[in-house]
Structure formats: C-alpha cells, structure tokens
Design an enzyme around this catalytic site. Structure first.
Site, PDB file in Angstrom:
ATOM      1  N   CYS A  50       0.816  -1.215   0.000  1.00  0.00           N
ATOM      2  CA  CYS A  50       0.000   0.000   0.000  1.00  0.00           C
ATOM      3  C   CYS A  50       0.850   1.266   0.000  1.00  0.00           C
ATOM      4  CB  CYS A  50      -0.914  -0.028   1.227  1.00  0.00           C
ATOM      5  SG  CYS A  50      -1.816   1.502   1.512  1.00  0.00           S
ATOM      6  N   TRP A  83      -7.574  -6.536   5.536  1.00  0.00           N
ATOM      7  CA  TRP A  83      -6.204  -7.043   5.477  1.00  0.00           C
ATOM      8  C   TRP A  83      -5.992  -8.141   6.524  1.00  0.00           C
ATOM      9  CZ3 TRP A  83      -2.992  -4.856   1.796  1.00  0.00           C
ATOM     10  CH2 TRP A  83      -3.409  -3.636   1.234  1.00  0.00           C
ATOM     11  N   THR A 117      -8.631   0.366   6.635  1.00  0.00           N
ATOM     12  CA  THR A 117      -7.452   0.630   5.830  1.00  0.00           C
ATOM     13  C   THR A 117      -6.155   0.532   6.630  1.00  0.00           C
ATOM     14  OG1 THR A 117      -7.655   3.001   6.291  1.00  0.00           O
ATOM     15  CG2 THR A 117      -8.746   2.179   4.306  1.00  0.00           C
ATOM     16  N   VAL A 118      -5.057   0.476   5.890  1.00  0.00           N
ATOM     17  CA  VAL A 118      -3.726   0.648   6.451  1.00  0.00           C
ATOM     18  C   VAL A 118      -3.117   1.873   5.793  1.00  0.00           C
ATOM     19  CG1 VAL A 118      -3.342  -1.772   7.020  1.00  0.00           C
ATOM     20  CG2 VAL A 118      -2.762  -0.977   4.731  1.00  0.00           C
ATOM     21  N   TYR A 181      -5.218   6.849  -9.273  1.00  0.00           N
ATOM     22  CA  TYR A 181      -6.470   6.140  -9.004  1.00  0.00           C
ATOM     23  C   TYR A 181      -7.615   6.725  -9.811  1.00  0.00           C
ATOM     24  CZ  TYR A 181      -4.253   3.636  -5.171  1.00  0.00           C
ATOM     25  OH  TYR A 181      -3.443   2.808  -4.447  1.00  0.00           O
TER      26      TYR A 181
END
Length: 342
Positions: A50, A83, A117-118, A181
């Site tokens: 990521c 994750w 998220t991370v 993105y």
C-alpha cells in the site's frame, strides 16, 4: 472496502473519489485525544503493498522510531473483510493476536462502516485502533514523537518550510497520489481522459521543478519527497499498465526517473519496497480492473540501481542528520522481492 483505495466511489459522470472519512484521533505528546505518546504502547499496522502505508514505513525508519513503535505487516492480498496477517505464524499478528486488522477497528467501534485501511495505529493494551488517518500519521511521527526519534535523525518537516510544503503536498496528493487512481477507476472515457491529462500535466510540472534542485523542497529530503516517492515507485510495475497511466513509463521520464533512483538508493527508501507485494496486491485484489488476476512477470527491476547523477545538483539528503541504520532482520524485505539484494 478494505483496499488501499480506502473506499471506491464513482460519480454518475464516471469520476473516482476517495472516501476520506478517517479516524482522526491523534497520538500526541500531551495526550489531548486520550492517547499520549508512549514508547512500546502502540503498534503500526501496514502492508508493504500500500502506498499510503509505505509513507509511514519510510518515516518511521528514517526517524529511528522502530525502537519505540513496533510494526505489524499484513499480507499483500485480502478479501472484503480486510487485510490479514497471513505472513505471520498461524495467520495472527504476534503482538495483537488478531487475524484481521478489522478486529482492532471493531474493538473500538462495533459496527464500523467506513474503510478498514492501512496504515493504522493500534493501542496494544486495549487492542483498539487509534487512527488510520494516513495524512496525519506521518506528520505526528515527525512532530509529536520528537522526544523519541534518533539523535541524528533528519528533519522531515522543517518548521520554516511547512506552509509551502503543505501546499505542495496537497497538489501532489490531488494530482499524483490520488491522480493515478482517478485514471484507474474512471467509469467513463471522458473521466479517464481528464484524469490522465491532469496526472501527466502535474508530472511534467514536477519534472521542471526537479530539474534545477535535487529534492522537492531544495537541498534535503522532506516529507514531500516521501509522499511522491511512494506513488512513483509503483508507476512502472502497476500504474502504467493496470491504471492505464501509459503516456510514458517512469523510466522514460528522465528527470523523475533520475530523482526516483536517487531516493530508491537512499537508505530508508528503496529498502522498504517489496515489488512482489505491490504487484500481487493490485493485480490480484482489484479484479474489477484485472478480472483474471494474472500478475505481470515484468518489469525488469535492475535499472533501479543504475547511476542517477543527481549528486551534480549538490544538496545533503539528510541535512544535518545521518542515514538510518540498516533495518532489523525482522523487517528486511525478502531478497527475491527487491533489486537491492542483487
């Protein structure tokens, strides 16, 4: 969505937008949000795949905070449930004892309905997530954790430069970090072409800036360089093909390519990059873009180690500080995943 997109939203016009409803709790020196800076209390959860998490990995390493802030590494692929710690024995984080990072989110916020998220920082005693605000996490590591950085760490967020840096980092985020993105997840041809033009206009602008100075803010590495690096290092392996950012490869843009090789060969940057994890994440997880899940075999990575010539511009990468020591054995990227092991 558990993906590093942080939640994918496409408007009726086909334009991608990012869900930025983060957990904005901060870990500060004075503990004003209820979470004071304390060595050993928190765990930084990342994935090397990521780009947003990669920022935290680099900053933590450059500042020498690995002795006071432990790091858990999630695997490069996941399902919609978040994750997973499939790289660890038994599939559980050895400190938190959990299989998925969502367990820490739900521990603090039952029924949490935003992006899981991370990077995320978890309070180890309670097992609860504290924050996943990747914009703020690195800035706080550089300011609120200053008492615990290594004595000769570089100043990545110089006070005299902050206003200009903040403005530049907003531009980089909107047009480059998020811009790739916008290309990759565009829902219409028109939205894609607008995103494509915006991205490459900004890359040309950055090339002009970097043609006359070694780093984005001048003579030394700053947070701004970290933020640009984590996107551009993924450009040729992923964004050029997977996200259709294909006017040129990074390796065909002379100034940016030399700048990136300079950073990649700098301790604390290239030694955090796991190209295998990066490719597996994007090409396997994002099946809406790559339905087969086939991972490209290329590109050849040996060119990352070729001379860059940026020393001719002068500068001192670490300013009055020094390079970080080598990473601990537990945090070394596997040799087969990086050209640095060649």
């Amino acid at each position: 969505m558990a993906d590093d997109t942080g939640g994918t939203h496409v408007s009726q016009g086909g334009e991608f937008s990012r869900d930025e409803r983060f957990i904005t709790t901060r870990i500060t020196a004075d503990g004003r949000d209820g979470y004071p800076v304390e060595p050993g209390r928190y765990r930084l959860i990342v994935s090397r795949a990521c780009p947003w998490a990669n920022r935290s990995i680099i900053v933590r390493r450059l500042l020498g905070l690995d002795t006071v802030l432990s790091m858990g590494v999630a695997g490069p692929t996941h399902d919609v449930r978040s994750w997973t710690f499939d790289l660890d024995p038994g599939g559980r984080d050895p400190v938190l004892g959990i299989e998925r990072i969502r367990e820490a989110y739900f521990k603090r916020f039952p029924g949490y309905d935003r992006g899981i998220t991370v990077p995320a920082i978890v309070d180890v005693p309670t097992g609860e997530v504290v924050t996943n605000d990747f914009h703020q996490i690195t800035l706080d590591l550089e300011t609120e954790w200053r008492e615990h950085v290594r004595p000769d760490a570089p100043d990545l967020y110089p006070e005299a430069m902050r206003e200009e840096m903040d403005r530049l980092m907003r531009i980089i985020f909107g047009d480059v970090n998020n811009g790739v993105y916008r290309c990759g997840f565009a829902g219409t041809q028109d939205a894609y072409e607008k995103a494509y033009q915006r991205l490459f206009h900004r890359l040309d602008w950055l090339s002009e800036r970097l043609q006359r100075q070694r780093f984005l803010m001048g003579e030394t590495i700053t947070e701004a360089d970290v933020r640009l690096f984590t996107t551009l290092v993924r450009f040729d392996p992923v964004y050029h093909s997977h996200f259709k950012c294909n006017r040129q490869k990074l390796s065909e843009m002379p100034v940016l390519w030399a700048y990136m090789r300079d950073l990649f060969q700098t301790p604390g940057f290239g030694d955090t990059i796991d190209f295998d994890h990066i490719k597996r994440h994007y090409y396997v997880v994002q099946r809406d873009i790559n339905p087969t899940g086939i991972i490209p075999a290329g590109p050849d990575l040996d060119n990352w180690l070729t001379p860059h010539g940026r020393e001719s511009l002068g500068g001192r990468p670490f300013g009055d500080g020094t390079p970080p020591p080598p990473p601990s054995a537990a945090e070394v990227v596997p040799a087969e995943h990086t050209p640095l092991a060649a």
